[in-house]
Write a protein that holds these residues in place. Structure first.
Motif, PDB file in Angstrom:
ATOM      1  N   THR A 123     -15.364 -20.655  16.197  1.00 23.30           N
ATOM      2  CA  THR A 123     -15.320 -22.103  16.430  1.00 23.30           C
ATOM      3  C   THR A 123     -13.895 -22.623  16.215  1.00 23.30           C
ATOM      4  OG1 THR A 123     -17.620 -22.320  15.722  1.00 23.30           O
ATOM      5  CG2 THR A 123     -16.290 -24.327  15.716  1.00 23.30           C
ATOM      6  N   ALA A 124     -13.261 -22.159  15.140  1.00 24.54           N
ATOM      7  CA  ALA A 124     -11.883 -22.594  14.864  1.00 24.54           C
ATOM      8  C   ALA A 124     -10.958 -22.146  15.990  1.00 24.54           C
ATOM      9  CB  ALA A 124     -11.418 -22.026  13.523  1.00 24.54           C
ATOM     10  N   PHE A 125     -11.141 -20.929  16.525  1.00 27.37           N
ATOM     11  CA  PHE A 125     -10.303 -20.430  17.619  1.00 27.37           C
ATOM     12  C   PHE A 125     -10.485 -21.273  18.878  1.00 27.37           C
ATOM     13  CE2 PHE A 125      -9.879 -17.789  21.432  1.00 27.37           C
ATOM     14  CZ  PHE A 125      -8.552 -17.432  21.329  1.00 27.37           C
ATOM     15  N   VAL A 126     -11.763 -21.573  19.219  1.00 31.96           N
ATOM     16  CA  VAL A 126     -12.040 -22.358  20.429  1.00 31.96           C
ATOM     17  C   VAL A 126     -11.463 -23.768  20.266  1.00 31.96           C
ATOM     18  CG1 VAL A 126     -13.882 -23.405  21.803  1.00 31.96           C
ATOM     19  CG2 VAL A 126     -14.049 -21.007  21.101  1.00 31.96           C
ATOM     20  N   GLU A 127     -11.667 -24.389  19.105  1.00 29.77           N
ATOM     21  CA  GLU A 127     -11.138 -25.738  18.894  1.00 29.77           C
ATOM     22  C   GLU A 127      -9.616 -25.755  18.954  1.00 29.77           C
ATOM     23  OE1 GLU A 127     -12.908 -26.952  15.187  1.00 29.77           O
ATOM     24  OE2 GLU A 127     -14.833 -27.392  16.125  1.00 29.77           O
ATOM     25  N   LYS A 128      -8.982 -24.736  18.386  1.00 32.12           N
ATOM     26  CA  LYS A 128      -7.517 -24.651  18.444  1.00 32.12           C
ATOM     27  C   LYS A 128      -7.062 -24.448  19.889  1.00 32.12           C
ATOM     28  CE  LYS A 128      -3.575 -22.170  16.606  1.00 32.12           C
ATOM     29  NZ  LYS A 128      -3.088 -21.048  15.831  1.00 32.12           N
ATOM     30  N   SER A 129      -7.779 -23.609  20.618  1.00 30.88           N
ATOM     31  CA  SER A 129      -7.428 -23.363  22.030  1.00 30.88           C
ATOM     32  C   SER A 129      -7.569 -24.651  22.832  1.00 30.88           C
ATOM     33  CB  SER A 129      -8.336 -22.299  22.639  1.00 30.88           C
ATOM     34  OG  SER A 129      -8.157 -21.070  21.995  1.00 30.88           O
ATOM     35  N   GLU A 132      -4.673 -26.927  22.094  1.00 26.75           N
ATOM     36  CA  GLU A 132      -3.447 -26.441  22.737  1.00 26.75           C
ATOM     37  C   GLU A 132      -3.476 -26.735  24.252  1.00 26.75           C
ATOM     38  OE1 GLU A 132      -0.693 -25.206  21.321  1.00 26.75           O
ATOM     39  OE2 GLU A 132      -1.642 -25.517  19.378  1.00 26.75           O
ATOM     40  N   LEU A 133      -4.649 -26.562  24.863  1.00 27.04           N
ATOM     41  CA  LEU A 133      -4.758 -26.857  26.301  1.00 27.04           C
ATOM     42  C   LEU A 133      -4.577 -28.344  26.567  1.00 27.04           C
ATOM     43  CD1 LEU A 133      -7.698 -24.507  27.410  1.00 27.04           C
ATOM     44  CD2 LEU A 133      -5.283 -24.343  28.080  1.00 27.04           C
ATOM     45  N   LYS A 135      -2.759 -30.370  24.849  1.00 22.78           N
ATOM     46  CA  LYS A 135      -1.316 -30.653  24.706  1.00 22.78           C
ATOM     47  C   LYS A 135      -0.571 -30.279  25.989  1.00 22.78           C
ATOM     48  CE  LYS A 135      -0.854 -29.883  19.766  1.00 22.78           C
ATOM     49  NZ  LYS A 135      -0.256 -29.032  18.744  1.00 22.78           N
ATOM     50  N   LEU A 136      -0.965 -29.116  26.558  1.00 20.41           N
ATOM     51  CA  LEU A 136      -0.318 -28.672  27.789  1.00 20.41           C
ATOM     52  C   LEU A 136      -0.624 -29.606  28.954  1.00 20.41           C
ATOM     53  CD1 LEU A 136      -0.835 -24.803  27.707  1.00 20.41           C
ATOM     54  CD2 LEU A 136       1.298 -26.043  27.404  1.00 20.41           C
ATOM     55  N   GLU A 137      -1.831 -30.121  29.015  1.00 17.96           N
ATOM     56  CA  GLU A 137      -2.216 -31.020  30.103  1.00 17.96           C
ATOM     57  C   GLU A 137      -1.508 -32.357  29.953  1.00 17.96           C
ATOM     58  OE1 GLU A 137      -6.471 -31.331  30.179  1.00 17.96           O
ATOM     59  OE2 GLU A 137      -6.715 -29.267  30.796  1.00 17.96           O
ATOM     60  N   HIS A 138      -1.262 -32.832  28.780  1.00 15.82           N
ATOM     61  CA  HIS A 138      -0.620 -34.130  28.558  1.00 15.82           C
ATOM     62  C   HIS A 138       0.875 -34.031  28.775  1.00 15.82           C
ATOM     63  CE1 HIS A 138      -4.181 -36.204  27.274  1.00 15.82           C
ATOM     64  NE2 HIS A 138      -4.420 -35.300  26.338  1.00 15.82           N
ATOM     65  N   THR A 139       1.421 -32.891  28.583  1.00 18.84           N
ATOM     66  CA  THR A 139       2.880 -32.773  28.758  1.00 18.84           C
ATOM     67  C   THR A 139       3.274 -32.589  30.206  1.00 18.84           C
ATOM     68  OG1 THR A 139       2.762 -30.398  28.306  1.00 18.84           O
ATOM     69  CG2 THR A 139       3.330 -31.865  26.482  1.00 18.84           C
ATOM     70  N   THR A 140       2.410 -32.230  31.101  1.00 17.89           N
ATOM     71  CA  THR A 140       2.775 -32.019  32.493  1.00 17.89           C
ATOM     72  C   THR A 140       2.647 -33.216  33.333  1.00 17.89           C
ATOM     73  OG1 THR A 140       0.590 -31.166  32.892  1.00 17.89           O
ATOM     74  CG2 THR A 140       2.372 -29.593  32.741  1.00 17.89           C
TER      75      THR A 140
END
Length: 140
Positions: A123-129, A132-133, A135-140
């Motif tokens: 769960t922690a891995f999926v939430e972190k992923s 991160e995704l 953040k990537l979508e907001h920066t583009t």
């Protein structure tokens, strides 16, 4: 007055000292002395009964009866020893089964704790992923 075997029973006398008669009579039996009339009266036996009883009940018969009782007691003593051994085996079997159940429960608990830990880390891995995704979508 109450009767025993068709004979009147004498009222029991009480002693001021508890255990006086049994101890005295046990000592006399051990010494192979006849039971005195005073004690016999306590159990409803008269002097005449004692006189006729002495003729009918010889020392040899007394000893044979006691030997027979010893054989009887020893036979049941052996049976009781066997029962005790069987109960010990039963107890050992029960303890073995309890140990198996405890081991199984501990294994289940460890597996459950492992599954819970795996779920938290996944769960922690999926939430972190996902973060991160995002953040990537907001920066583009």
């Amino acid at each position: 007055m109450a009767e025993l075997n068709g004979r009147p029973m004498h009222e029991q006398q009480t002693s001021n000292e508890p255990g006086e008669f049994p101890e005295r009579d046990a000592a006399r039996i051990a010494a192979r002395e006849p039971v005195p009339p005073a004690t016999a009266d306590l159990i409803g036996v008269t002097d005449a009964d004692l006189d006729s009883g002495e003729q009918a009940f010889k020392q040899q018969q007394h000893d044979e009866i006691l030997r027979g009782l010893d054989v009887y007691a020893e036979a049941y003593s052996g049976k009781i020893a066997e029962i005790n051994q069987i109960n010990l085996r039963l107890g050992d079997n029960m303890l073995k089964q309890v140990a198996k159940v405890k081991d199984a429960i501990t294994t289940m608990w460890l597996l459950g704790a492992g599954i819970d830990g795996k779920q938290r880390s996944d769960t922690a891995f999926v939430e972190k992923s996902e973060r991160e995704l995002e953040k990537l979508e907001h920066t583009t």
